[in-house]
Design a protein around this motif. Structure first.
Motif, PDB file in Angstrom:
ATOM      1  N   LYS A   6       0.752  -1.220  -0.273  1.00 48.64           N
ATOM      2  CA  LYS A   6       0.008   0.147  -0.040  1.00 48.64           C
ATOM      3  C   LYS A   6       0.963   1.196  -0.030  1.00 48.64           C
ATOM      4  CE  LYS A   6      -4.303  -1.903   0.796  1.00 48.64           C
ATOM      5  NZ  LYS A   6      -5.025  -1.864  -0.125  1.00 48.64           N
ATOM      6  N   GLU A  10      -2.316   5.739   1.268  1.00 42.65           N
ATOM      7  CA  GLU A  10      -3.549   4.463   1.444  1.00 42.65           C
ATOM      8  C   GLU A  10      -3.567   3.920   2.880  1.00 42.65           C
ATOM      9  OE1 GLU A  10      -3.982   2.237  -2.721  1.00 42.65           O
ATOM     10  OE2 GLU A  10      -2.374   1.776  -1.583  1.00 42.65           O
ATOM     11  N   LEU A  11      -2.240   4.096   3.437  1.00 47.45           N
ATOM     12  CA  LEU A  11      -2.238   3.285   4.756  1.00 47.45           C
ATOM     13  C   LEU A  11      -2.671   4.600   5.797  1.00 47.45           C
ATOM     14  CD1 LEU A  11       1.330   1.573   4.569  1.00 47.45           C
ATOM     15  CD2 LEU A  11      -0.830   0.586   4.952  1.00 47.45           C
ATOM     16  N   MET A  14      -6.482   4.427   5.964  1.00 50.05           N
ATOM     17  CA  MET A  14      -6.911   3.368   6.574  1.00 50.05           C
ATOM     18  C   MET A  14      -6.931   3.707   8.080  1.00 50.05           C
ATOM     19  SD  MET A  14      -5.183   0.493   4.354  1.00 50.05           S
ATOM     20  CE  MET A  14      -5.961  -0.966   5.052  1.00 50.05           C
ATOM     21  N   ALA A  17      -9.393   6.224   8.884  1.00 52.02           N
ATOM     22  CA  ALA A  17     -10.737   5.449   9.093  1.00 52.02           C
ATOM     23  C   ALA A  17     -10.864   4.890  10.297  1.00 52.02           C
ATOM     24  CB  ALA A  17     -11.052   4.733   7.663  1.00 52.02           C
ATOM     25  N   GLU A  18     -10.126   4.022  10.735  1.00 47.87           N
ATOM     26  CA  GLU A  18      -9.931   3.487  11.794  1.00 47.87           C
ATOM     27  C   GLU A  18     -10.257   4.174  12.966  1.00 47.87           C
ATOM     28  OE1 GLU A  18      -8.100  -0.420  12.770  1.00 47.87           O
ATOM     29  OE2 GLU A  18      -7.615  -0.738  10.683  1.00 47.87           O
ATOM     30  N   LEU A  70      -1.724  -2.902  10.963  1.00 49.54           N
ATOM     31  CA  LEU A  70      -1.749  -2.786   9.638  1.00 49.54           C
ATOM     32  C   LEU A  70      -0.146  -3.013   9.133  1.00 49.54           C
ATOM     33  CD1 LEU A  70      -3.670   0.535   8.923  1.00 49.54           C
ATOM     34  CD2 LEU A  70      -4.513  -1.756   8.149  1.00 49.54           C
ATOM     35  N   TYR A  74       0.411  -5.291   5.699  1.00 51.93           N
ATOM     36  CA  TYR A  74       0.693  -4.657   4.390  1.00 51.93           C
ATOM     37  C   TYR A  74       2.324  -3.997   4.508  1.00 51.93           C
ATOM     38  CZ  TYR A  74      -4.202  -4.393   3.857  1.00 51.93           C
ATOM     39  OH  TYR A  74      -5.726  -4.576   3.848  1.00 51.93           O
TER      40      TYR A  74
END
Length: 77
Positions: A6, A10-11, A14, A17-18, A70, A74
């Protein structure tokens, strides 16, 4: 077996969002990806006013947990 790759963006998306799903974090927290050889982790940075807001320490602690989770799933590309 290699992990999916990623981008840093992108990370970070993410992670945001979390964080939003679990905590009410103050605005103004900047998240960066810190690479160390084959591994990586998140780093949070904010100005003094943001750091002083309620919930900031909890958000940083949660960010560390999210990064641990994560980074096992990833690689960063």
């Amino acid at each position: 077996m290699s992990k999916p790759v990623k981008t840093e963006a992108e990370l970070i998306a993410m992670a945001r969002a979390e964080l939003k799903a679990h905590l009410d974090c103050p605005e103004g927290i900047m998240i960066a990806v810190l690479r160390d050889g084959d591994s990586w982790e998140f780093r949070a940075k904010a100005d003094e006013l943001t750091v002083a807001k309620p919930g900031y320490p909890e958000c940083v602690a949660m960010l560390v947990q999210i990064g641990d989770h994560l980074s096992k799933q990833y690689d960063v590309g």
